[in-house]
Design a protein around this motif. Structure first.
Motif, short mmCIF file in Angstrom:
data_model
loop_
_atom_site.label_atom_id
_atom_site.label_comp_id
_atom_site.label_asym_id
_atom_site.label_seq_id
_atom_site.Cartn_x
_atom_site.Cartn_y
_atom_site.Cartn_z
N MET A 1 0.84 -1.19 0.00
CA MET A 1 0.00 0.00 0.00
C MET A 1 0.88 1.24 0.00
O MET A 1 1.81 1.34 0.79
CB MET A 1 -0.87 -0.01 1.27
N LYS A 2 0.54 2.17 -0.93
CA LYS A 2 1.38 3.37 -1.03
C LYS A 2 1.09 4.38 0.07
O LYS A 2 -0.04 4.47 0.55
CB LYS A 2 1.09 4.06 -2.36
N ILE A 3 2.09 5.16 0.40
CA ILE A 3 1.87 6.33 1.26
C ILE A 3 2.25 7.55 0.43
O ILE A 3 3.36 7.62 -0.10
CB ILE A 3 2.76 6.27 2.51
N LEU A 4 1.32 8.49 0.29
CA LEU A 4 1.61 9.70 -0.48
C LEU A 4 1.78 10.89 0.46
O LEU A 4 1.33 10.86 1.60
CB LEU A 4 0.46 10.00 -1.46
N THR A 5 2.41 11.94 -0.04
CA THR A 5 2.50 13.17 0.76
C THR A 5 1.14 13.86 0.72
O THR A 5 0.30 13.55 -0.13
CB THR A 5 3.53 14.15 0.19
N THR B 1 -7.73 7.50 15.06
CA THR B 1 -7.63 8.41 13.93
C THR B 1 -8.25 7.70 12.73
O THR B 1 -7.80 6.62 12.34
CB THR B 1 -6.17 8.76 13.64
N LEU B 2 -9.32 8.29 12.20
CA LEU B 2 -9.98 7.71 11.03
C LEU B 2 -9.43 8.42 9.81
O LEU B 2 -9.77 9.58 9.55
CB LEU B 2 -11.50 7.91 11.12
N THR B 3 -8.54 7.77 9.10
CA THR B 3 -7.84 8.47 8.03
C THR B 3 -8.35 8.02 6.68
O THR B 3 -8.72 6.86 6.50
CB THR B 3 -6.31 8.27 8.20
N PHE B 4 -8.39 8.96 5.74
CA PHE B 4 -9.02 8.65 4.46
C PHE B 4 -8.03 8.06 3.44
O PHE B 4 -6.94 8.61 3.24
CB PHE B 4 -9.68 9.91 3.88
N GLN B 5 -8.43 6.95 2.90
CA GLN B 5 -7.77 6.29 1.75
C GLN B 5 -6.40 5.69 2.02
O GLN B 5 -6.15 4.54 1.72
CB GLN B 5 -7.65 7.27 0.55
N MET B 6 -5.47 6.49 2.58
CA MET B 6 -4.12 5.97 2.82
C MET B 6 -3.61 6.51 4.16
O MET B 6 -3.93 7.64 4.51
CB MET B 6 -3.17 6.48 1.74
N THR C 1 -1.67 13.74 -2.20
CA THR C 1 -3.06 13.33 -1.94
C THR C 1 -4.01 14.38 -2.50
O THR C 1 -5.04 14.05 -3.09
CB THR C 1 -3.31 13.15 -0.43
N GLY C 2 -3.63 15.65 -2.34
CA GLY C 2 -4.45 16.74 -2.87
C GLY C 2 -4.58 16.60 -4.39
O GLY C 2 -5.67 16.80 -4.96
N THR C 3 -3.50 16.23 -5.06
CA THR C 3 -3.53 16.07 -6.52
C THR C 3 -4.45 14.91 -6.92
O THR C 3 -5.26 15.02 -7.85
CB THR C 3 -2.09 15.79 -7.05
N VAL C 4 -4.34 13.80 -6.17
CA VAL C 4 -5.19 12.63 -6.47
C VAL C 4 -6.66 13.00 -6.24
O VAL C 4 -7.55 12.63 -7.02
CB VAL C 4 -4.79 11.43 -5.58
N ASP C 5 -6.88 13.76 -5.18
CA ASP C 5 -8.21 14.24 -4.82
C ASP C 5 -8.82 15.05 -5.99
O ASP C 5 -9.91 14.76 -6.48
CB ASP C 5 -7.99 15.13 -3.58
N ARG C 6 -8.03 16.01 -6.50
CA ARG C 6 -8.53 16.85 -7.61
C ARG C 6 -8.74 16.01 -8.88
O ARG C 6 -9.71 16.19 -9.60
CB ARG C 6 -7.54 17.98 -7.89
N TYR C 7 -7.82 15.08 -9.13
CA TYR C 7 -7.94 14.22 -10.31
C TYR C 7 -9.24 13.41 -10.23
O TYR C 7 -9.97 13.29 -11.21
CB TYR C 7 -6.73 13.28 -10.40
N THR C 8 -9.51 12.87 -9.03
CA THR C 8 -10.72 12.06 -8.84
C THR C 8 -11.95 12.91 -9.11
O THR C 8 -12.88 12.48 -9.81
CB THR C 8 -10.76 11.51 -7.39
N ILE C 9 -11.94 14.14 -8.60
CA ILE C 9 -13.10 15.03 -8.77
C ILE C 9 -13.33 15.32 -10.26
O ILE C 9 -14.45 15.26 -10.75
CB ILE C 9 -12.88 16.34 -7.97
N GLU C 10 -12.22 15.54 -11.01
CA GLU C 10 -12.37 15.85 -12.43
C GLU C 10 -12.73 14.63 -13.27
O GLU C 10 -13.48 14.72 -14.22
CB GLU C 10 -11.05 16.44 -12.97
N ASN C 11 -12.14 13.48 -12.93
CA ASN C 11 -12.24 12.35 -13.83
C ASN C 11 -13.28 11.31 -13.49
O ASN C 11 -13.65 10.51 -14.34
CB ASN C 11 -10.87 11.66 -13.97
N PRO D 1 -11.57 3.74 3.13
CA PRO D 1 -11.48 3.99 1.69
C PRO D 1 -12.55 4.99 1.25
O PRO D 1 -13.69 4.90 1.71
CB PRO D 1 -11.71 2.61 1.06
N ILE D 2 -12.20 5.95 0.40
CA ILE D 2 -13.22 6.90 -0.08
C ILE D 2 -13.24 6.96 -1.60
O ILE D 2 -13.71 7.92 -2.20
CB ILE D 2 -13.03 8.32 0.53
N GLY D 3 -12.67 5.92 -2.22
CA GLY D 3 -12.79 5.80 -3.68
C GLY D 3 -11.98 6.81 -4.47
O GLY D 3 -12.39 7.21 -5.56
N LEU D 4 -10.83 7.25 -3.94
CA LEU D 4 -9.97 8.11 -4.77
C LEU D 4 -9.45 7.27 -5.93
O LEU D 4 -9.31 6.05 -5.82
CB LEU D 4 -8.81 8.66 -3.94
#
Ligand SMILES: NC(=O)C1=CN([C@@H]2O[C@H](COP(=O)(O)OP(=O)(O)OC[C@H]3O[C@@H](n4cnc5c(N)ncnc54)[C@H](OP(=O)(O)O)[C@@H]3O)[C@@H](O)[C@H]2O)[C@@H](O)CC1
Ligand SMILES: [K+]
Length: 502
Positions: free
Chosen positions: A1-5, A181-186, A9-19, A207-210
């Motif tokens: 499982m990856k850990i992102l900065t 701590t309930l953390t989202f996605q990763m 995560t913000g970039t993946v978040d925006r990508y998910t919203i757009e795509n 998981p929140i489906g990013l």
């Protein structure tokens, strides 16, 4: 499982919203729903004080508050900086206000002394991954208020006040001390540092489906090792395997009074699927070794009490050296010779082997490439010099692995295995009961077996650490406190079976 900065995560978040496509407000609803479900499952009849910050972390908390109200729970909502809410948090505040039973307190207009908590559990949605500076005085006061007044705290995404990666310059008094701590996605990198444990409590990934595709294509040096990876590295022995195909390992270990270290590492090695094992031990230990472990072949040192010489290395696929060796001058000399002669061998060095290296740091330049070093924190400090915090220690360790082209196993909770290229695999298995005499010797034996099997050193180290931890977890089912190294060895069979055979 990856850990992102957090910025990735913000970039993946925006990508998910757009795509996907999905509106950001819907993504927030998805995240809040996941948290709400976890909270109501684990706290079936509780009232909550919900603390809300100005960003989307606060937005999540407001949505959770609404869901709890819909269910008929009693909640008090406490707003920090209501005049400056993010777009999606504002929408969620309006939605919440539609409930006549919503009790909303604006903390900017109230002294904390006058605040009446609701229930005994706080939900912390002050700040999440968007924290960009240490907290100011007012926010710190609110954090202290939460820490002081609530026996249980559930933090949304990140304990408020904690940066997701580097907390070197943070004010440690101004961080929420969560129970969960309930953390989202990763998980976030900071969760894996022992010094942050008091803030994070138990962490749960929701998981929140990013976008999986975007996460996959985002490069990061940090991973958490998974069972799936272990399966791809360790194959079950094939039908026609014989002891020759599983490798021949040489273990150099033990000194007078420390034959146990040699014995435990040897037994662990044999129990980890090596074909043949030769244990090189001081002369006086031969009878003990042969009686206690008839499966091992023995090479006897001419010294009765310490390691001073080694056999011809040509029969061996991999060599392990260090457990219980001592650091006597003649042992140091023998180790230096060994390093010279083992240039084309797979090598794992532990314990006194590492202590000798830290007394002779220039030898680090002569280690065979991809040598596996397995220091615990103090041994690493002796090797690399002091560090101020866990984040710095990780960076020092990455630099160290790159400089000396070694695989570094930095032992502890979430043991970090670092490749010569600077990749880091954190280990999720294991428990505090494994901090016991001989546990490290067992790990050395396991890694030695996997190296002798022909598995690449970085994978062998990650797999070894994982299985060692899993065997420790299985042993701990009969009591963490009573777990001893031999119990870990006894559970290697089931641990290997679970990860590679079943
Ligand atoms: N990842 C995802 O896909 C999803 C993420 N989601 C959620 O969003 C969260 C991230 O939200 P976020 O980016 O809005 O940031 P957040 O942590 O709420 O705080 C930023 C605000 O705080 C402020 N601020 C910062 N530092 C401060 C300080 N020291 N002292 C005082 N103020 C400070 C800063 O203000 P400014 O810097 O402009 O002054 C800004 O207003 C994330 O953790 C998760 O919960 C989910 O909803 C959906 C999917
Ligand atoms: K939070």
């Amino acid at each position: 499982m990856k850990i992102l900065t957090s910025s990735q995560t913000g970039t993946v978040d925006r990508y998910t919203i757009e795509n996907e496509p999905i509106g950001s407000i819907h993504l927030m609803e998805r995240a809040a729903t996941q948290a709400y479900r976890w909270i109501t499952t684990h706290y079936p009849a509780t009232s909550f004080s919900i603390f809300v910050g100005p960003g989307n972390n606060g937005g999540d908390a407001l949505a959770i508050a609404r869901m709890l109200l819909e269910e008929g729970r009693k909640v008090g909502v406490y707003l920090y900086r209501s005049e400056k809410l993010s777009h999606d948090a504002t929408i969620n505040l309006e939605r919440l206000k539609a409930f006549p039973s919503a009790k909303i307190t604006d903390l900017s207009k109230q002294s904390l002394l006058n605040i009446k908590p609701t229930g005994k559990v706080a939900i912390d949605g002050l700040f999440g991954s968007g924290l960009n500076r240490p907290l100011n005085e007012r926010a710190s006061d609110i954090v202290s208020y939460i820490n002081r007044n609530f026996p249980q705290i559930i933090s949304i995404d990140v304990p408020s006040g904690l940066f997701c990666e580097d907390n070197s310059h943070n004010h440690r008094v101004a961080i929420v001390k969560a129970t969960y701590t309930l953390t989202f996605q990763m998980p976030k990198l900071a969760f894996l540092f022992p010094e942050n444990r008091e803030f994070i409590g138990n962490w749960i990934v929701l998981p929140i489906g990013l976008s999986h595709q975007k996460i996959k294509s985002t490069s990061t040096p940090w991973q958490i090792t998974t069972e799936k990876e272990i399966r791809s590295w360790i194959r079950p022995p094939h039908l026609f395997a014989h002891k020759g195909t599983m490798g021949h390992a040489l273990l150099i270990a033990g000194s007078y009074g420390k034959t146990g270290a040699a014995l435990m590492a040897s037994r662990a090695c044999l129990k980890s699927g090596v074909g043949l094992l030769t244990a090189h031990v001081p002369h006086s230990a031969v009878a003990v070794m042969q009686t206690a472990l008839p499966e091992a072949m023995i090479s006897a040192d001419r010294s009765d009490i310490i390691f001073t010489e080694f056999p011809d290395l040509s029969p061996y696929n991999a060599i392990g050296v260090g457990p219980g060796l001592g650091t006597k001058t003649n042992t140091q000399r023998a180790l230096k010779e060994l390093l010279k002669s083992a240039q084309n061998k797979k090598l794992v060095i532990d314990a006194d082997g590492l202590n000798i290296l830290s007394e002779n740091r220039e030898w680090l330049n002569d280690l065979p490439p991809q040598t596996v070093l397995t220091p615990h924190p103090r041994e690493f400090e002796r090797l690399s010099g002091p560090y101020e915090n866990d984040f710095q220690r990780l960076n020092t360790a990455i630099e160290f692995a790159q400089t000396y082209k070694v695989v570094l196993v930095l032992k502890g909770a979430y043991t970090a295995v670092i490749s010569p290229e600077g990749k880091v695999g954190f280990n999720p298995t294991g428990n505090p009961g494994m901090a016991t005499a001989g546990s490290g010797d067992v790990l050395t034996g396991i890694i030695l077996a996997l190296l002798a099997n022909g598995i690449e050193p970085y994978a062998a180290a990650r797999a070894g650490v994982y299985v060692h931890g899993l065997a420790g977890d299985m042993a701990a089912l009969k009591g963490q406190r009573a777990t001893i190294a031999s119990d870990i060895i006894e559970n290697l069979g089931p641990a290997f079976a679970k990860t590679t055979e079943l």
